[in-house]
Design a protein around this motif. Structure first.
Motif, PDB file in Angstrom:
ATOM      1  N   CYS A  25       0.960  -1.237  -0.053  1.00 39.78           N
ATOM      2  CA  CYS A  25      -0.086   0.091   0.168  1.00 39.78           C
ATOM      3  C   CYS A  25       0.747   1.367   0.134  1.00 39.78           C
ATOM      4  N   ARG A  27      -1.021   4.364  -0.159  1.00 38.67           N
ATOM      5  CA  ARG A  27      -1.875   5.263  -0.136  1.00 38.67           C
ATOM      6  C   ARG A  27      -1.763   6.628   0.427  1.00 38.67           C
ATOM      7  N   CYS A  28      -0.689   6.629   1.528  1.00 40.01           N
ATOM      8  CA  CYS A  28      -0.398   7.918   1.999  1.00 40.01           C
ATOM      9  C   CYS A  28       1.057   7.939   2.264  1.00 40.01           C
ATOM     10  N   LEU A  30       3.089   7.826   4.498  1.00 37.96           N
ATOM     11  CA  LEU A  30       3.850   7.023   5.562  1.00 37.96           C
ATOM     12  C   LEU A  30       4.419   5.910   5.030  1.00 37.96           C
ATOM     13  N   ALA A  31       4.032   5.584   3.986  1.00 34.63           N
ATOM     14  CA  ALA A  31       4.854   4.543   2.934  1.00 34.63           C
ATOM     15  C   ALA A  31       6.227   4.806   2.711  1.00 34.63           C
ATOM     16  N   ARG A  34       8.657   3.680   5.745  1.00 33.17           N
ATOM     17  CA  ARG A  34       8.337   2.774   6.506  1.00 33.17           C
ATOM     18  C   ARG A  34       9.562   1.526   6.355  1.00 33.17           C
ATOM     19  N   ILE A  94      -3.372   2.549  12.164  1.00 34.36           N
ATOM     20  CA  ILE A  94      -2.280   2.925  11.107  1.00 34.36           C
ATOM     21  C   ILE A  94      -1.472   1.733  10.771  1.00 34.36           C
ATOM     22  N   LYS A  95      -1.233   1.420   9.744  1.00 33.11           N
ATOM     23  CA  LYS A  95      -0.158   0.293   9.459  1.00 33.11           C
ATOM     24  C   LYS A  95       1.278   0.435   9.188  1.00 33.11           C
ATOM     25  N   CYS A  96       1.533   1.655   9.003  1.00 33.39           N
ATOM     26  CA  CYS A  96       2.977   2.223   8.972  1.00 33.39           C
ATOM     27  C   CYS A  96       3.396   3.032   9.923  1.00 33.39           C
ATOM     28  N   ALA A 111      -6.891   7.573   4.966  1.00 34.12           N
ATOM     29  CA  ALA A 111      -6.197   6.767   3.975  1.00 34.12           C
ATOM     30  C   ALA A 111      -6.290   5.373   4.501  1.00 34.12           C
ATOM     31  N   CYS A 112      -6.133   5.185   5.962  1.00 28.52           N
ATOM     32  CA  CYS A 112      -5.671   3.881   6.313  1.00 28.52           C
ATOM     33  C   CYS A 112      -6.707   3.032   6.885  1.00 28.52           C
ATOM     34  N   HIS A 115      -8.347  -0.287   5.733  1.00 29.62           N
ATOM     35  CA  HIS A 115      -7.476  -1.651   6.128  1.00 29.62           C
ATOM     36  C   HIS A 115      -7.915  -2.041   7.589  1.00 29.62           C
TER      37      HIS A 115
HETATM   38  S1  SF4 Z   1      -0.270   4.059   6.723  1.00 26.58           S
HETATM   39 FE1  SF4 Z   1      -1.932   2.803   5.689  1.00 26.58          FE
HETATM   40  S2  SF4 Z   1      -2.621   3.927   3.964  1.00 26.58           S
HETATM   41 FE2  SF4 Z   1      -0.567   4.726   4.801  1.00 26.58          FE
HETATM   42  S3  SF4 Z   1       0.710   3.524   3.529  1.00 26.58           S
HETATM   43 FE3  SF4 Z   1       0.646   2.519   5.174  1.00 26.58          FE
HETATM   44  S4  SF4 Z   1      -1.000   0.958   4.927  1.00 26.58           S
HETATM   45 FE4  SF4 Z   1      -1.217   2.372   3.334  1.00 26.58          FE
END
Ligand code: SF4
Length: 220
Positions: A25, A27-28, A30-31, A34, A94-96, A111-112, A115
């Motif tokens: 992903c 989408r935002c 934070l990618a 990470r 939030i995943k990242c 954005a997250c 998920h």
């Molecule tokens: S924080 Fe969520 S939306 Fe943003 S890049 Fe990571 S998985 Fe994607």
């Protein structure tokens, strides 16, 4: 309640394939910083799901939520109600990892969050325990802080499912505040009752104070 084998297999596959998709992903923003997406971990058929804020340094490195001191405390609290990490599912909103463990920004949350809702839709937990202010405010949709609402279960609809939300203090905050730890233990002790499994024998808890703070803002 035991899940039929076919349902369990299908759910596990769907969750794994969704995890695979989210691992790429972008989408935002934070990618960009990470090491990897921290999707979540645990039992895809869990009746109990925990939702924290966002990955920290160790989670980002290892790809698993709650692996530091806060994770150890969470495991001890689980042991206190006769559960292990493998019995529950643990994820973050939030995943990242936000850079420097800063608070997630509104557009990153927007954005997250789908998920997380998809995870809840697939896992269909009976009880979703939000850990700390951030997850609690987001999932309740209300501005009331964790000090006001901890330990108070409430019904809501998440990921298309009716679930009980159960706000708890974040273990990272409780690590360094004995009074908060005591309240967290008391709130944890009600989980079996909320799950309808309160006849499970409860081992004696022995919580040792933990060093090394990684407390993030907005946890309590
Ligand atoms: S924080 Fe969520 S939306 Fe943003 S890049 Fe990571 S998985 Fe994607």
């Amino acid at each position: 309640m035991a899940v039929p084998v076919q349902v369990a297999e299908q759910r596990s596959q769907q969750l794994a394939s969704y995890e695979q998709a989210v691992s790429a992903c972008t989408r935002c923003r934070l990618a960009e910083g990470r090491t990897q997406v921290v999707f979540g971990s645990g039992n895809p058929d869990a009746e109990l799901m925990f939702v924290g804020e966002a990955p920290g340094f160790h989670e980002d490195q290892q790809g698993v939520p709650f692996v530091g001191q806060a994770g150890k405390l969470l495991e001890k609290l689980l042991a206190g109600i006769g559960l292990e990490r493998a019995d529950v599912y643990i994820a973050n909103v939030i995943k990242c990892r936000p850079p420097g463990n800063r608070d997630p920004q509104p557009d990153e949350i927007e954005a997250c969050e789908s998920h997380l809702f998809r995870q809840i839709e697939l896992i269909q937990p009976q009880l979703v325990a939000t850990l700390g202010n951030f997850a609690t405010k987001l999932l309740t949709g209300k501005p009331l802080g964790i000090t006001r609402v901890h330990g108070q279960e409430q019904w809501t609809t998440l990921g298309g499912n009716r679930v009980q939300l159960y706000p708890l203090y974040h273990p990272a905050a409780a690590l360094y505040t004995p009074r908060m730890l005591q309240v967290l233990e008391e709130d944890f002790a009600r989980i079996p009752q909320l799950l309808g499994t309160d006849d499970v024998p409860k081992p004696v808890l022995q919580l040792a104070p933990a060093p090394e703070p990684t407390v993030q803002l907005g946890l309590f």
